[in-house]
Design an enzyme around this catalytic site. Structure first.
Site, PDB file in Angstrom:
ATOM      1  N   GLN A 313       0.838  -1.199   0.000  1.00 53.14           N
ATOM      2  CA  GLN A 313       0.000   0.000   0.000  1.00 53.14           C
ATOM      3  C   GLN A 313       0.876   1.254   0.000  1.00 53.14           C
ATOM      4  O   GLN A 313       1.923   1.303   0.643  1.00 53.14           O
ATOM      5  CB  GLN A 313      -0.909   0.007   1.236  1.00 53.14           C
ATOM      6  CG  GLN A 313      -2.002  -1.043   1.184  1.00 53.14           C
ATOM      7  CD  GLN A 313      -3.221  -0.612   0.382  1.00 53.14           C
ATOM      8  OE1 GLN A 313      -3.234   0.450  -0.225  1.00 53.14           O
ATOM      9  NE2 GLN A 313      -4.241  -1.445   0.375  1.00 53.14           N
ATOM     10  N   TYR A 342      -8.456 -11.699  -3.244  1.00 55.93           N
ATOM     11  CA  TYR A 342      -7.622 -10.630  -3.808  1.00 55.93           C
ATOM     12  C   TYR A 342      -6.553 -10.245  -2.773  1.00 55.93           C
ATOM     13  O   TYR A 342      -6.441  -9.110  -2.363  1.00 55.93           O
ATOM     14  CB  TYR A 342      -8.457  -9.397  -4.170  1.00 55.93           C
ATOM     15  CG  TYR A 342      -9.640  -9.674  -5.059  1.00 55.93           C
ATOM     16  CD1 TYR A 342      -9.488  -9.742  -6.440  1.00 55.93           C
ATOM     17  CD2 TYR A 342     -10.916  -9.850  -4.528  1.00 55.93           C
ATOM     18  CE1 TYR A 342     -10.585  -9.976  -7.269  1.00 55.93           C
ATOM     19  CE2 TYR A 342     -12.006 -10.092  -5.352  1.00 55.93           C
ATOM     20  CZ  TYR A 342     -11.835 -10.159  -6.713  1.00 55.93           C
ATOM     21  OH  TYR A 342     -12.916 -10.391  -7.531  1.00 55.93           O
ATOM     22  N   ASP A 363      -4.636 -14.965  -5.092  1.00 62.50           N
ATOM     23  CA  ASP A 363      -4.381 -13.834  -5.964  1.00 62.50           C
ATOM     24  C   ASP A 363      -3.974 -14.389  -7.324  1.00 62.50           C
ATOM     25  O   ASP A 363      -3.476 -15.519  -7.405  1.00 62.50           O
ATOM     26  CB  ASP A 363      -3.271 -12.933  -5.409  1.00 62.50           C
ATOM     27  CG  ASP A 363      -3.322 -11.528  -5.996  1.00 62.50           C
ATOM     28  OD1 ASP A 363      -3.819 -10.615  -5.309  1.00 62.50           O
ATOM     29  OD2 ASP A 363      -2.871 -11.335  -7.137  1.00 62.50           O
ATOM     30  N   ASP A 411     -11.124  -7.554  -1.286  1.00 64.96           N
ATOM     31  CA  ASP A 411     -10.448  -6.279  -1.558  1.00 64.96           C
ATOM     32  C   ASP A 411     -10.157  -6.227  -3.055  1.00 64.96           C
ATOM     33  O   ASP A 411      -9.017  -6.342  -3.481  1.00 64.96           O
ATOM     34  CB  ASP A 411      -9.160  -6.219  -0.726  1.00 64.96           C
ATOM     35  CG  ASP A 411      -8.433  -4.889  -0.878  1.00 64.96           C
ATOM     36  OD1 ASP A 411      -9.039  -3.944  -1.412  1.00 64.96           O
ATOM     37  OD2 ASP A 411      -7.260  -4.804  -0.481  1.00 64.96           O
ATOM     38  N   CYS A 438     -12.219   0.344  -3.475  1.00 58.70           N
ATOM     39  CA  CYS A 438     -11.461   1.517  -3.912  1.00 58.70           C
ATOM     40  C   CYS A 438     -12.190   2.238  -5.036  1.00 58.70           C
ATOM     41  O   CYS A 438     -11.623   3.093  -5.692  1.00 58.70           O
ATOM     42  CB  CYS A 438     -10.058   1.116  -4.353  1.00 58.70           C
ATOM     43  SG  CYS A 438     -10.080  -0.039  -5.738  1.00 58.70           S
TER      44      CYS A 438
END
Length: 481
Positions: A313, A342, A363, A411, A438
């Site tokens: 991040q 994710y 992922d 996510d 997001c």
């Protein structure tokens, strides 16, 4: 979500534009370059001002709500206009002077002229606008909480990824103007952690002093294309990556000597080769030039070794808050199993492993999964395991093998959840579900389907990218019985 490593501008949405079907005769009376006074009603999802000229929706970059501007038409579309500010007749009380002179030229600073409390209010409103558009079940009664901001909404980005080119025979490093390949040199950048800019500008000066060949896009010649600098907030370690057009890096020895002498915080120097004209930043081949291959970051008591391409991040301060929000929302009991969809390099799932019975993550990027499993090992976490694959494929397989998760955290990227995964979530129906979003638009769309099996307890927005129009949110669900 796995954030883009660029200063990315939000993808252009047509939410507002779909609603407007202007009379063609009205449209025919408007010309490129035409100017007119315009009252700005609100901000669009990219942070641009929205007003109406003869009932035609008009997007004005840099304009703020309550302002009266003189707008100049820059582009015409069947259902909307784009315009720029010629002058401001009545400024917004929330307008401030941006810290960066180039804030209006490159992406990633589109709200720097808006007072920070107003930025936070805008991000809460973005979620409300998205809910109003997609209208998931019960949306009028959702608890949409005020956006959690930063005490200092600057100097938060731990990574600078700047293109390098020659401008007027000088080495420049910065970002492209929006929708172009015109580079804007960035000698300062108020949203970057200071050490990233110190290293960036010093290295640029040395490239010029040593006359290292700089990449020329037009002729596909030269060597240095991009410089990437990442700082670990917890340790202060810095990694520097030269992305080059060829495996050769002229003056490499002199560069490394200068870095060792003048930039002691740089503990890792890498070279990535990305030959030829390409829209991709990174090539496949990365080699160690000096120091160690990773830098060490810490987050909520966990240690992460970050390689050059490892995702992490971009705002470490707010990431801690984000993961605490996810932890509170999940409220795991010691005997509960968790799916981390994710998962990236495992940061969310690993931060919850101490309270879960078992964490399973997935992922699609093999390197990220390798990092996630290595991070689990590095932190002596034995109850977390990550696999390569799409969540919408692996979750049904896990369910078929008898694994029934008690809780799930998703996510997803900006595109939102895959429909097959939504079906798998509704089929497996974990008691606890948390969605980290997001993109308010795709969140609201996904809520249409998820609310068939879950009710929304609350939506807590958090500002991960101050000075931009980006908005993240944590959603807690309760299963319908």
């Amino acid at each position: 979500m796995p954030q883009s490593n660029h200063y990315s501008h939000q993808s252009r949405s047509h939410n507002d534009r779909r609603r407007q079907q202007p009379d063609e005769k009205v449209q025919a009376t408007v010309n490129i370059g035409q100017r007119f006074p315009l009252t700005i009603r609100r901000l669009g999802i990219n942070g641009e001002g929205i007003g109406y000229y003869k009932h035609v929706i008009t997007f004005v970059k840099g304009a703020l709500p309550e302002e009266v501007v003189v707008a100049e038409v820059t582009a015409m579309h069947p259902r909307y206009l784009e315009a720029k500010i010629r002058s401001i007749r009545k400024p917004s009380p929330d307008r401030v002077d941006p810290r960066d002179a180039y804030a209006g030229e490159v992406g990633g600073f589109e709200l720097e002229h808006l007072d920070y409390p107003a930025q936070l209010a805008f991000k809460q409103d973005l979620i409300r606008q998205a809910l109003e558009k997609y209208r998931p079940a019960g949306y009028r009664h959702y608890d949409v909480r005020p956006t959690i901001g930063m005490t200092n909404p600057y100097e938060y980005r731990n990574k600078a990824q700047f293109q390098v080119r020659l401008i007027d025979d000088h080495v420049a490093a910065g970002l492209y103007k929006e929708n172009s390949h015109d580079l804007v040199d960035l000698p300062t950048c108020s949203v970057q952690m200071p050490a990233t800019m110190t290293v960036m500008r010093q290295v640029v000066a040395w490239l010029e002093e040593l006359q290292v060949p700089i990449y020329d896009e037009d002729h596909n010649s030269g060597i240095v294309k991009t410089i990437v600098v990442r700082e670990a907030a917890a340790t202060g370690e810095v990694q520097l990556v030269f992305i080059t057009n060829t495996p050769k890096l002229p003056k490499k020895h002199q560069l490394l000597m200068k870095i060792a002498e003048k930039l002691p915080m740089v503990v890792s120097v890498m070279q990535n080769v990305n030959a030829g004209k390409t829209s991709l930043i990174w090539g496949d081949q990365t080699t160690l030039l000096a120091g160690k291959p990773t830098i060490t970051e810490e987050l909520d008591g966990l240690v992460f070794d970050l390689s050059a391409r490892a995702f992490f991040q971009l705002n470490p301060q707010q990431t801690k808050k984000l993961y605490r929000l996810a932890r509170e929302a999940l409220n795991l009991a010691p005997n509960e199993t968790l799916v981390d969809a994710y998962s990236g390099v495992g940061t969310i799932g690993l931060s919850l492993a101490d309270v879960a019975k078992e964490v399973r993550g997935m992922d699609t990027i093999p390197a990220a999964v390798a990092d996630a499993n290595a991070n689990a090992q590095r932190n002596q976490i034995t109850n977390a395991h990550y696999e390569v694959g799409e969540a919408e494929v692996l979750l049904p397989q896990w369910l078929a093998s008898g694994f029934a998760p008690d809780a799930m955290v998703v996510d997803p990227p900006r595109t939102g959840l895959d429909n097959v995964l939504i079906d798998a979530i509704l089929q497996s129906a974990p008691e606890k579900l948390v969605y980290i979003s997001c993109n308010p638009s795709t969140l609201a769309q996904d809520l249409q389907a998820l609310t068939r099996g879950y009710q929304v307890d609350y939506i807590q927005s958090i500002d991960m990218f101050p000075q931009t129009a980006r908005c993240e949110a944590v959603v807690r669900f309760t299963k319908r019985h």
